[in-house]
Design a protein around this motif. Structure first.
Motif, PDB file in Angstrom:
ATOM      1  N   ASN A  59       0.624  -1.021  -0.106  1.00 38.12           N
ATOM      2  CA  ASN A  59       0.202  -0.062   0.128  1.00 38.12           C
ATOM      3  C   ASN A  59       0.922   1.737   0.066  1.00 38.12           C
ATOM      4  O   ASN A  59       1.665   1.554   1.209  1.00 38.12           O
ATOM      5  CB  ASN A  59      -0.949  -0.099   1.624  1.00 38.12           C
ATOM      6  CG  ASN A  59      -1.727   1.305   1.552  1.00 38.12           C
ATOM      7  OD1 ASN A  59      -1.432   2.275   0.728  1.00 38.12           O
ATOM      8  ND2 ASN A  59      -2.825   0.229   1.953  1.00 38.12           N
ATOM      9  N   ASP A  61       0.593   3.876   0.850  1.00 39.48           N
ATOM     10  CA  ASP A  61       0.244   4.925   1.941  1.00 39.48           C
ATOM     11  C   ASP A  61       0.907   4.692   3.451  1.00 39.48           C
ATOM     12  O   ASP A  61       1.009   5.083   4.453  1.00 39.48           O
ATOM     13  CB  ASP A  61      -0.681   5.522   2.789  1.00 39.48           C
ATOM     14  CG  ASP A  61      -2.021   6.556   1.238  1.00 39.48           C
ATOM     15  OD1 ASP A  61      -0.803   7.467   0.380  1.00 39.48           O
ATOM     16  OD2 ASP A  61      -2.962   6.366   1.119  1.00 39.48           O
ATOM     17  N   ARG A  62       0.809   2.835   2.975  1.00 37.39           N
ATOM     18  CA  ARG A  62       1.875   2.204   4.330  1.00 37.39           C
ATOM     19  C   ARG A  62       2.790   1.772   3.308  1.00 37.39           C
ATOM     20  O   ARG A  62       2.142   0.175   3.496  1.00 37.39           O
ATOM     21  CB  ARG A  62       0.533   1.491   5.261  1.00 37.39           C
ATOM     22  CG  ARG A  62      -0.259   2.717   5.972  1.00 37.39           C
ATOM     23  CD  ARG A  62      -1.195   2.349   6.604  1.00 37.39           C
ATOM     24  NE  ARG A  62      -2.510   1.602   5.625  1.00 37.39           N
ATOM     25  CZ  ARG A  62      -3.825   1.709   4.935  1.00 37.39           C
ATOM     26  NH1 ARG A  62      -3.885   3.269   5.163  1.00 37.39           N
ATOM     27  NH2 ARG A  62      -4.538   1.107   4.472  1.00 37.39           N
ATOM     28  N   THR A  64       4.787  -0.978   4.877  1.00 30.72           N
ATOM     29  CA  THR A  64       4.630  -2.148   5.738  1.00 30.72           C
ATOM     30  C   THR A  64       3.833  -3.220   5.658  1.00 30.72           C
ATOM     31  O   THR A  64       3.335  -3.737   6.748  1.00 30.72           O
ATOM     32  CB  THR A  64       5.275  -2.225   7.065  1.00 30.72           C
ATOM     33  OG1 THR A  64       4.136  -0.883   7.361  1.00 30.72           O
ATOM     34  CG2 THR A  64       6.329  -1.074   7.218  1.00 30.72           C
ATOM     35  N   GLU A  65       3.175  -2.157   4.991  1.00 30.77           N
ATOM     36  CA  GLU A  65       1.492  -3.460   4.389  1.00 30.77           C
ATOM     37  C   GLU A  65       0.758  -3.515   3.127  1.00 30.77           C
ATOM     38  O   GLU A  65       1.354  -2.928   3.224  1.00 30.77           O
ATOM     39  CB  GLU A  65       0.475  -1.842   5.184  1.00 30.77           C
ATOM     40  CG  GLU A  65       0.625  -2.179   7.171  1.00 30.77           C
ATOM     41  CD  GLU A  65      -1.141  -1.209   7.801  1.00 30.77           C
ATOM     42  OE1 GLU A  65      -1.838  -1.101   6.741  1.00 30.77           O
ATOM     43  OE2 GLU A  65      -0.416  -0.676   8.470  1.00 30.77           O
TER      44      GLU A  65
END
Length: 173
Positions: A59, A61-62, A64-65
């Motif tokens: 993702n 925006d994240r 680490t996800e």
């Protein structure tokens, strides 16, 4: 006898009715096309005599996800590179990378050089995605790990439909 063969043929065809070739599935086709474009646009050319790594797409925006969608897209791109004759290092078999349960193979920048040196990896395929109300934007790159130089980049937009929505929202069991 002929009626029996005809019935058998109909049963076999009916059993295949739900099978859909990867080339006909829109999600797989988009992944394969993206891998084809990445390979075709690479400067310098990514050679087929040294391995690649494909990391889980994350993702934007994240970082680490990921999601089931990010993992599936990465697997499809990896499959296409394999079909094209590129050797790939399977990260799921390594214990020293950043793997979070249900998240996939998330490469931390400090680990990329170590892994590439250990496996003589010439490049890493990375990707990010962003979700809007009706589209998923996927950004893919081939990066040379020795100097972080981007060798190729390609962007695609996928429809946010029932399939992609389910892959985004699914939770690992």
């Amino acid at each position: 006898m002929r009626a029996g063969l005809y019935a058998l043929a109909l049963l076999l065809l009916a059993g295949c009715a739900h099978y859909q070739s990867g080339a006909k599935n829109p999600l797989i086709k988009a992944s394969y096309d993206a891998a084809d474009q990445l390979a075709a646009l690479s400067q310098p050319v990514v050679a087929k005599d040294a391995p690649l790594i494909v990391a889980t797409f994350v993702n934007i925006d994240r970082l680490t996800e990921s999601s089931t969608l990010g993992r599936v897209l990465a697997e499809q791109v990896a499959a296409r590179f394999t079909q094209q004759g590129y050797p790939l290092v399977e990260l799921k078999l390594r214990g020293s990378i950043f793997v979070r349960e249900g998240k996939g193979e998330l490469l931390l920048s400090r680990e990329v050089k170590d892994i590439s040196l250990a496996h003589n990896v010439q490049a890493v395929v990375v990707g990010t995605y962003a979700v809007t109300p009706d589209k998923i934007f996927l950004n893919l790159k081939i990066v040379r790990p020795t100097d972080n130089r981007v060798l190729s980049a390609h962007n695609i937009a996928l429809d946010l439909d029932e399939t992609t929505q389910a892959l985004l929202l699914s939770e690992p069991t």
